[in-house]
Write a protein that holds these residues in place. Structure first.
Motif, PDB file in Angstrom:
ATOM      1  N   PRO A 169      34.739  39.938  50.592  1.00  0.00           N
ATOM      2  CA  PRO A 169      36.124  39.599  50.237  1.00  0.00           C
ATOM      3  C   PRO A 169      36.213  38.633  49.051  1.00  0.00           C
ATOM      4  O   PRO A 169      37.181  38.687  48.281  1.00  0.00           O
ATOM      5  N   GLU A 170      35.205  37.800  48.873  1.00  0.00           N
ATOM      6  CA  GLU A 170      35.234  36.849  47.757  1.00  0.00           C
ATOM      7  C   GLU A 170      34.994  37.578  46.431  1.00  0.00           C
ATOM      8  O   GLU A 170      35.628  37.285  45.425  1.00  0.00           O
TER       9      GLU A 170
ATOM     10  N   GLU B  13      33.867  47.595  48.956  1.00  0.00           N
ATOM     11  CA  GLU B  13      34.483  47.774  50.268  1.00  0.00           C
ATOM     12  C   GLU B  13      33.366  47.885  51.305  1.00  0.00           C
ATOM     13  O   GLU B  13      32.326  48.495  51.040  1.00  0.00           O
TER      14      GLU B  13
ATOM     15  N   SER C 160      29.648  38.293  54.097  1.00  0.00           N
ATOM     16  CA  SER C 160      30.781  37.375  53.899  1.00  0.00           C
ATOM     17  C   SER C 160      31.176  37.280  52.425  1.00  0.00           C
ATOM     18  O   SER C 160      32.261  36.831  52.098  1.00  0.00           O
TER      19      SER C 160
ATOM     20  N   VAL D  70      35.804  40.602  45.882  1.00  0.00           N
ATOM     21  CA  VAL D  70      37.057  41.328  45.635  1.00  0.00           C
ATOM     22  C   VAL D  70      38.045  40.389  44.941  1.00  0.00           C
ATOM     23  O   VAL D  70      38.744  40.778  44.004  1.00  0.00           O
ATOM     24  N   ARG D  71      38.069  39.105  45.353  1.00  0.00           N
ATOM     25  CA  ARG D  71      38.989  38.148  44.720  1.00  0.00           C
ATOM     26  C   ARG D  71      38.646  37.951  43.246  1.00  0.00           C
ATOM     27  O   ARG D  71      39.498  37.607  42.444  1.00  0.00           O
TER      28      ARG D  71
END
Ligand code: UD1
Length: 422
Positions: free
Chosen positions: A340-341, A350, A337, A343-344
């Motif tokens: 994606p954080e 990936e 989880s 990546v922010r």
């Protein structure tokens, strides 16, 4: 809900004491229910999960006293008069399911809520239930609860082979077996230090468990577990987390005290590949960061392999490494989880199935992030410490479950983290 505001860009310099292990304390707490009188557990950290489990234990009429300053927990099961663990508490913390083994062993009866879902994918309890049956328990399901009974009040004991090897199921079966009438054998048992610590502490109070730290545990049932003292181990996951934090933050020189390298298994060998400064004594680990973080790929495995509880932190460090690496989780294939954080925050990372591919050399920049579990949350804090500018980490209650006074500990060695209560 509290949040953290983190000003990135500071190294970690100084000395930091490692707390008692959460995951090792919980089995000891459950084991105290098997004793003839009060059991005092030393080095129990001040954590929400510990308080939740205290409540679960107190539901049974057991007396629980926590001397917070001394970090000593006393559990006196002599007044135990109820053998249930309600959904309301079990849903908050899966390890409450240890009550099944503890109550079966102590009283021959347990009614414990099934734990339900988890933020990082399915976490079944089939092995726990099959194992109890193999030790001679009768198991029924009723309204979301497991009702486990020992015929004539005491389990006969039996043999069980688990696949995959499970920490939780091994703990539960040990708890159920130590006061059984006969011998139990658990094959492919977990070898994690948490299990070894449980077995050693129980043996010191009269249990007869052999083979701990190997895949075959043999448990000869005994009539009594004495009252007395148990010793909790240092938190190996906290140790590993701060080792990684120091390695990834340029200019760091961090000495962790009250810890033990042995519990980290082969993690330390993998860590050496980073070529940071590393000095280890019986109770301390010193990490000095270097200018360059080489890319090092890892795959999680059962102990002594790379712990799943450290893969998110490792992937976070690899975002800053000098090249491409991968992190694969074979234990919990959905535990990503944090991707994606990250990546922010600017990570070039990936996910493909149970692997994340990290193309290093990212320049992280502060942003608002949040997560749904403990180890992912701490990784976001670490990314925030490495990022330029300010990072806001929401929902820090996950951290309060498993990292003792995280922001105080980090701030004491140079971090700039503010807790905002909302
Ligand atoms: C414990 C730790 C957790 C850590 C995990 C793996 C505690 C409180 N939690 O969790 O932090 O990430 O070990 O080191 O100590 N499995 C089954 N059936 C079962 C039980 C487990 O298939 O009945 C599988 C799981 O899906 C997983 C593997 O076994 O793939 C290992 O899980 P397990 O060791 O049981 O994890 P926990 O004890 O829940």
């Amino acid at each position: 809900m509290d949040k953290f505001l983190i000003q990135g860009g500071t190294p970690l310099i100084g000395t930091m004491p490692i707390s008692g292990s959460k995951n090792a304390a919980l089995p000891l707490m459950a084991a105290a229910l098997l004793a003839d009188g009060p059991v005092t557990i030393n080095n129990v950290p001040v954590l929400h999960d510990i308080f939740t489990f205290n409540k679960v234990i107190a539901e049974t009429g057991t007396q629980v006293t926590y001397a917070r300053e001394e970090q000593k927990l006393t559990i006196d099961p002599t007044g135990m008069n109820s053998y249930e663990a309600p959904y309301d508490l079990v849903r908050k913390m899966r390890a409450s399911f240890y009550m099944t083994g503890a109550l079966l062993g102590a009283a021959g009866y347990a009614k414990v809520s099934l734990p339900g879902g988890c933020a990082w994918g399915p976490r079944p309890v089939n092995l726990h239930l099959e194992g109890f049956r193999a030790l001679g328990a009768e198991i029924e399901m009723d309204g979301g609860y497991v009702i486990a009974k020992a015929p004539n009040g005491r389990l006969p004991g039996g043999t069980f082979t688990m696949s995959p090897s499970s920490v939780g199921a091994t703990v539960n079966l040990v708890l159920a077996a130590v006061r059984a009438k006969g011998r139990s054998v658990i094959r492919n048992a977990a070898m994690e230090p948490d299990v070894v610590n449980l077995c050693e502490n129980l043996n010191a109070l009269g249990a007869r468990i052999s083979g701990s730290g190997t895949p075959v545990l043999t448990i000869d049932g005994t009539d009594h577990i004495r009252a007395g003292a148990m010793q909790n181990t240092p938190d190996r996951i906290e140790t590993g987390t701060f080792m990684i934090a120091a390695a990834m933050l340029p200019g760091s020189d961090l000495t962790l005290t009250n810890t033990q390298e042995h519990d980290l298994g082969t993690f330390v060998n993998t860590f050496r590949k980073l070529q940071t400064g590393l000095e280890i004594t019986d109770t301390t680990i010193r990490v000095r960061s270097t200018d360059r973080i080489p890319p090092v790929s890892i795959e999680t495995a059962i102990y002594p392999g790379f712990p799943t509880d450290l893969q998110a932190q490792w992937a976070t460090m690899m975002a800053l490494a000098d090249g491409k690496s991968t992190v694969t989780d074979h234990i919990y294939p959905d535990r990503f989880s944090y991707v994606p954080e990250l990546v922010r925050l600017g990570g070039n990372i990936e996910r493909k199935d149970n692997t994340v591919i990290i193309r290093g050399r990212s320049v992280l920049k502060g942003a608002s992030v949040m997560s749904t579990d403990l180890r992912a949350s701490v990784s976001l804090v670490m990314a925030g410490l490495a990022a330029q500018g300010e990072t806001e980490v929401l929902r820090v209650y996950h951290l309060d479950r498993g990292y003792e006074t995280l922001e105080d500990k980090l701030n004491a060695v140079g971090a700039r983290i503010r807790r905002i209560s909302e």
